[in-house]
Design a protein around this motif. Structure first.
Motif, PDB file in Angstrom:
ATOM      1  N   ALA A  83       0.840  -1.195   0.000  1.00 25.30           N
ATOM      2  CA  ALA A  83       0.000   0.000   0.000  1.00 25.30           C
ATOM      3  C   ALA A  83       0.874   1.244   0.000  1.00 25.30           C
ATOM      4  O   ALA A  83       2.093   1.167   0.220  1.00 25.30           O
ATOM      5  CB  ALA A  83      -0.908   0.012   1.222  1.00 25.30           C
ATOM      6  N   LYS A  89      -4.790   7.870   5.787  1.00 23.81           N
ATOM      7  CA  LYS A  89      -5.221   7.165   4.581  1.00 23.81           C
ATOM      8  C   LYS A  89      -4.251   6.067   4.152  1.00 23.81           C
ATOM      9  O   LYS A  89      -3.044   6.204   4.275  1.00 23.81           O
ATOM     10  CB  LYS A  89      -5.341   8.177   3.451  1.00 23.81           C
ATOM     11  CG  LYS A  89      -5.947   7.626   2.181  1.00 23.81           C
ATOM     12  CD  LYS A  89      -6.030   8.687   1.095  1.00 23.81           C
ATOM     13  CE  LYS A  89      -7.192   9.597   1.356  1.00 23.81           C
ATOM     14  NZ  LYS A  89      -7.511  10.466   0.226  1.00 23.81           N
ATOM     15  N   ILE A  90      -4.817   4.981   3.613  1.00 18.84           N
ATOM     16  CA  ILE A  90      -4.071   3.920   2.943  1.00 18.84           C
ATOM     17  C   ILE A  90      -4.630   3.856   1.531  1.00 18.84           C
ATOM     18  O   ILE A  90      -5.844   3.695   1.347  1.00 18.84           O
ATOM     19  CB  ILE A  90      -4.249   2.559   3.643  1.00 18.84           C
ATOM     20  CG1 ILE A  90      -3.663   2.593   5.048  1.00 18.84           C
ATOM     21  CG2 ILE A  90      -3.612   1.444   2.826  1.00 18.84           C
ATOM     22  CD1 ILE A  90      -3.886   1.322   5.852  1.00 18.84           C
ATOM     23  N   LYS A  91      -3.765   3.997   0.525  1.00 16.89           N
ATOM     24  CA  LYS A  91      -4.191   3.981  -0.881  1.00 16.89           C
ATOM     25  C   LYS A  91      -3.518   2.841  -1.623  1.00 16.89           C
ATOM     26  O   LYS A  91      -2.488   2.337  -1.195  1.00 16.89           O
ATOM     27  CB  LYS A  91      -3.801   5.294  -1.578  1.00 16.89           C
ATOM     28  CG  LYS A  91      -4.350   6.541  -0.916  1.00 16.89           C
ATOM     29  CD  LYS A  91      -3.990   7.796  -1.665  1.00 16.89           C
ATOM     30  CE  LYS A  91      -2.491   7.986  -1.739  1.00 16.89           C
ATOM     31  NZ  LYS A  91      -2.055   9.219  -2.337  1.00 16.89           N
ATOM     32  N   LYS A  92      -4.089   2.467  -2.758  1.00 15.25           N
ATOM     33  CA  LYS A  92      -3.539   1.425  -3.632  1.00 15.25           C
ATOM     34  C   LYS A  92      -3.203   0.161  -2.841  1.00 15.25           C
ATOM     35  O   LYS A  92      -2.166  -0.471  -3.039  1.00 15.25           O
ATOM     36  CB  LYS A  92      -2.327   1.938  -4.394  1.00 15.25           C
ATOM     37  CG  LYS A  92      -2.658   3.099  -5.319  1.00 15.25           C
ATOM     38  CD  LYS A  92      -1.452   3.555  -6.094  1.00 15.25           C
ATOM     39  CE  LYS A  92      -1.794   4.733  -6.990  1.00 15.25           C
ATOM     40  NZ  LYS A  92      -0.641   5.235  -7.719  1.00 15.25           N
ATOM     41  N   LEU A  93      -4.102  -0.202  -1.958  1.00 18.97           N
ATOM     42  CA  LEU A  93      -3.944  -1.376  -1.097  1.00 18.97           C
ATOM     43  C   LEU A  93      -4.099  -2.657  -1.919  1.00 18.97           C
ATOM     44  O   LEU A  93      -4.998  -2.758  -2.748  1.00 18.97           O
ATOM     45  CB  LEU A  93      -5.002  -1.322   0.008  1.00 18.97           C
ATOM     46  CG  LEU A  93      -5.082  -2.479   0.987  1.00 18.97           C
ATOM     47  CD1 LEU A  93      -3.818  -2.559   1.834  1.00 18.97           C
ATOM     48  CD2 LEU A  93      -6.301  -2.308   1.890  1.00 18.97           C
ATOM     49  N   ASN A 108      -9.232  -1.532  -1.645  1.00 17.12           N
ATOM     50  CA  ASN A 108      -8.069  -0.840  -2.198  1.00 17.12           C
ATOM     51  C   ASN A 108      -7.802   0.512  -1.551  1.00 17.12           C
ATOM     52  O   ASN A 108      -6.798   1.147  -1.853  1.00 17.12           O
ATOM     53  CB  ASN A 108      -8.192  -0.688  -3.723  1.00 17.12           C
ATOM     54  CG  ASN A 108      -9.192   0.363  -4.128  1.00 17.12           C
ATOM     55  OD1 ASN A 108     -10.160   0.612  -3.416  1.00 17.12           O
ATOM     56  ND2 ASN A 108      -8.952   0.984  -5.260  1.00 17.12           N
ATOM     57  N   GLU A 109      -8.684   0.946  -0.652  1.00 18.65           N
ATOM     58  CA  GLU A 109      -8.437   2.219   0.028  1.00 18.65           C
ATOM     59  C   GLU A 109      -9.115   2.205   1.390  1.00 18.65           C
ATOM     60  O   GLU A 109     -10.216   1.680   1.546  1.00 18.65           O
ATOM     61  CB  GLU A 109      -8.991   3.376  -0.803  1.00 18.65           C
ATOM     62  CG  GLU A 109      -8.611   4.737  -0.281  1.00 18.65           C
ATOM     63  CD  GLU A 109      -9.052   5.871  -1.205  1.00 18.65           C
ATOM     64  OE1 GLU A 109      -9.254   6.978  -0.679  1.00 18.65           O
ATOM     65  OE2 GLU A 109      -9.185   5.658  -2.416  1.00 18.65           O
ATOM     66  N   ILE A 110      -8.426   2.785   2.371  1.00 16.80           N
ATOM     67  CA  ILE A 110      -8.961   2.908   3.720  1.00 16.80           C
ATOM     68  C   ILE A 110      -8.632   4.322   4.179  1.00 16.80           C
ATOM     69  O   ILE A 110      -7.502   4.786   4.012  1.00 16.80           O
ATOM     70  CB  ILE A 110      -8.298   1.898   4.693  1.00 16.80           C
ATOM     71  CG1 ILE A 110      -8.508   0.463   4.202  1.00 16.80           C
ATOM     72  CG2 ILE A 110      -8.825   2.078   6.110  1.00 16.80           C
ATOM     73  CD1 ILE A 110      -7.688  -0.582   4.963  1.00 16.80           C
ATOM     74  N   PHE A 111      -9.623   5.009   4.746  1.00 15.60           N
ATOM     75  CA  PHE A 111      -9.314   6.336   5.278  1.00 15.60           C
ATOM     76  C   PHE A 111     -10.183   6.654   6.474  1.00 15.60           C
ATOM     77  O   PHE A 111     -11.283   6.141   6.628  1.00 15.60           O
ATOM     78  CB  PHE A 111      -9.442   7.419   4.199  1.00 15.60           C
ATOM     79  CG  PHE A 111     -10.805   7.540   3.584  1.00 15.60           C
ATOM     80  CD1 PHE A 111     -11.753   8.397   4.121  1.00 15.60           C
ATOM     81  CD2 PHE A 111     -11.144   6.803   2.464  1.00 15.60           C
ATOM     82  CE1 PHE A 111     -13.010   8.520   3.552  1.00 15.60           C
ATOM     83  CE2 PHE A 111     -12.394   6.915   1.879  1.00 15.60           C
ATOM     84  CZ  PHE A 111     -13.337   7.780   2.434  1.00 15.60           C
ATOM     85  N   LYS A 123     -12.908   1.261   0.939  1.00 16.76           N
ATOM     86  CA  LYS A 123     -13.406   1.350  -0.437  1.00 16.76           C
ATOM     87  C   LYS A 123     -12.886   0.194  -1.278  1.00 16.76           C
ATOM     88  O   LYS A 123     -11.801  -0.324  -1.040  1.00 16.76           O
ATOM     89  CB  LYS A 123     -12.958   2.665  -1.079  1.00 16.76           C
ATOM     90  CG  LYS A 123     -13.686   3.872  -0.526  1.00 16.76           C
ATOM     91  CD  LYS A 123     -13.196   5.170  -1.129  1.00 16.76           C
ATOM     92  CE  LYS A 123     -13.696   5.329  -2.537  1.00 16.76           C
ATOM     93  NZ  LYS A 123     -13.339   6.641  -3.109  1.00 16.76           N
ATOM     94  N   THR A 124     -13.681  -0.161  -2.295  1.00 16.05           N
ATOM     95  CA  THR A 124     -13.299  -1.199  -3.249  1.00 16.05           C
ATOM     96  C   THR A 124     -12.898  -0.527  -4.565  1.00 16.05           C
ATOM     97  O   THR A 124     -13.204   0.645  -4.774  1.00 16.05           O
ATOM     98  CB  THR A 124     -14.481  -2.157  -3.519  1.00 16.05           C
ATOM     99  OG1 THR A 124     -15.473  -1.449  -4.273  1.00 16.05           O
ATOM    100  CG2 THR A 124     -15.076  -2.695  -2.229  1.00 16.05           C
TER     101      THR A 124
END
Length: 170
Positions: A83, A89-93, A108-111, A123-124
């Motif tokens: 990621a 935020k965590i992106k492009k997980l 693929n994303e957590i915030f 988020k997916t």
């Protein structure tokens, strides 16, 4: 095939061993303002962090499933998770899936929304999302007991009150 190249490893902080990687993972989550129980991994073999881009990776011995009891959700963590992190935020997980009804959905994303609200959103890739209380992903860490009397003495604060001295335990 690993997404972590030798070039990426060369310019990153890399750690090995479960205990050290657990510690570094929790520290990183804390630094970016995310709950400490978000990545409940086991048997981590390697973790790394490239500060400039925010790229992180974790490699564990085998895929694990974890149920977040407070929200009743089952999440699967692959042997390699990657990621990009930034504050809140965590992106492009990659490597993380959640079970919704009867299917596994890639995340693929957590915030974390506005921190006072205490909400965290997952988020997916198809832009579907679910929001939960941040508290569902927090692990209460045990308070470490002081090892000896000398350490306790160091913890005392001396406070001047007029001509008297008052000693308070912290």
């Amino acid at each position: 095939m690993s997404q972590v190249s030798a070039e990426m490893k060369a310019k990153s902080e890399v750690y090995h061993g479960d205990e050290l990687c657990q510690e570094k993972t929790k520290l990183l989550l804390k630094e970016v303002g995310l709950p400490n129980g978000l990545l409940p991994l086991k048997d981590i073999e390697e973790c790394g962090y490239e500060k400039e881009s925010g790229f992180v990776w974790l490699k564990q011995k085998k895929t694990i499933n974890h149920k977040f009891e407070k929200i009743g959700k089952l999440v699967s963590y692959a042997t390699e998770i990657t990621a990009f992190v930034e504050v809140g935020k965590i992106k492009k997980l990659t490597g993380v899936k959640a079970k919704e009804l009867l299917i596994w959905v890639t995340l693929n994303e957590i915030f974390v929304d506005d921190p006072p609200s205490g909400k965290i959103t997952f988020k997916t890739p198809t832009a579907l999302f679910r929001t939960f209380p941040v508290s569902a992903f927090v692990i209460e860490e045990p308070v470490k007991e002081l090892k000896n009397k000398e350490e306790k003495e160091e913890e005392k604060q001396v406070k001047q009150v007029g001509n008297a001295v008052e000693v308070q335990e912290v």
